[in-house]
Design a protein around this motif. Sequence first.
Motif, PDB file in Angstrom:
ATOM      1  N   ILE A  97       0.846  -1.202   0.000  1.00  0.00           N
ATOM      2  CA  ILE A  97       0.000   0.000   0.000  1.00  0.00           C
ATOM      3  C   ILE A  97       0.873   1.240   0.000  1.00  0.00           C
ATOM      4  CG2 ILE A  97      -1.627   1.350   1.368  1.00  0.00           C
ATOM      5  CD1 ILE A  97      -2.974  -1.178   2.211  1.00  0.00           C
ATOM      6  N   GLN A  98       0.802   1.952  -1.076  1.00  0.00           N
ATOM      7  CA  GLN A  98       1.479   3.233  -1.243  1.00  0.00           C
ATOM      8  C   GLN A  98       0.721   4.012  -2.310  1.00  0.00           C
ATOM      9  OE1 GLN A  98       5.349   3.124  -3.275  1.00  0.00           O
ATOM     10  NE2 GLN A  98       5.176   0.879  -3.349  1.00  0.00           N
ATOM     11  N   GLU A 120       0.939  -5.489   7.069  1.00  0.00           N
ATOM     12  CA  GLU A 120       0.502  -4.387   6.205  1.00  0.00           C
ATOM     13  C   GLU A 120       1.183  -3.093   6.620  1.00  0.00           C
ATOM     14  OE1 GLU A 120      -0.822  -4.130   2.989  1.00  0.00           O
ATOM     15  OE2 GLU A 120      -2.746  -4.935   3.704  1.00  0.00           O
ATOM     16  N   ALA A 151       3.900  -1.150   4.262  1.00  0.00           N
ATOM     17  CA  ALA A 151       3.612   0.228   3.872  1.00  0.00           C
ATOM     18  C   ALA A 151       4.706   1.168   4.345  1.00  0.00           C
ATOM     19  CB  ALA A 151       2.259   0.667   4.438  1.00  0.00           C
ATOM     20  N   THR A 190       7.990   1.318   2.001  1.00  0.00           N
ATOM     21  CA  THR A 190       7.932   1.763   0.611  1.00  0.00           C
ATOM     22  C   THR A 190       8.674   3.082   0.424  1.00  0.00           C
ATOM     23  OG1 THR A 190       5.872   2.997   0.952  1.00  0.00           O
ATOM     24  CG2 THR A 190       5.679   0.659   0.342  1.00  0.00           C
ATOM     25  N   ILE A 208      -0.913   7.785   6.614  1.00  0.00           N
ATOM     26  CA  ILE A 208      -1.115   6.348   6.508  1.00  0.00           C
ATOM     27  C   ILE A 208      -1.414   5.742   7.872  1.00  0.00           C
ATOM     28  CG2 ILE A 208       1.302   5.671   6.803  1.00  0.00           C
ATOM     29  CD1 ILE A 208      -1.232   4.132   4.342  1.00  0.00           C
TER      30      ILE A 208
END
Length: 207
Positions: A126-127, A164, A168, A171, A185
């Motif tokens: 997730i990015q 997760e 994240a 990244t 985030i």
Amino acid sequence: MHRRDKLWFYLEQYVHNVPAPRLYAVYHDAKQLFLVMQRAPGVRLSSIWPSLTESDKDDIVAKLRKAVDTLRQAKTPWPDDFYGSLDGGGVHHYLFYLPDFKARFYEISRPRILQGHRPTLTHGDIQPKNIVVAERGRNSWGERSFDITLVDWEAAGWYSDFWEYFSAFSTPAFLDWTDDWRWRIHESLQIWPAEMGIMRMMDKDWL
């Protein structure tokens, strides 16, 4: 059936309410696999994030949190203690490609420090560049609302519930603390600071 089409069949069958591109058809031609999929409407979040207002970001972060919560509630078709990819095989992450003796070391030491976690369906990357957003209108206060689609599911699988957050946080989008994405985030993912410290140590050790 190849790993990639198994992955999308899994998403369609078990977590169809997760905002991911829909799979329309799968076929082989000249020994090559082709997937006919929905083209996610909108633009990549990375291309517009700096230009968004705070209320825009609030809406997108809330939608992302809902998507992540849906993943966390997904039920595995395998045993409850299964860790692996969406095709039922092993996980596809470089941290698991360790030399034999180092792998044995972590196998022995990890349970002593990372206890009480369960396998959770995880996107794994997730990015902003993997989130496609499309404006859907404005509310009664004139604030914009967005639909989001998570793309690039190649790293997805059943990992520990802190994974997760770790992935994240690892990244490129997290390298610049002057960008508020790194702070935002935290509004979408559960925070695991102790686990993060251990995983970062392992990540550095792998290099």
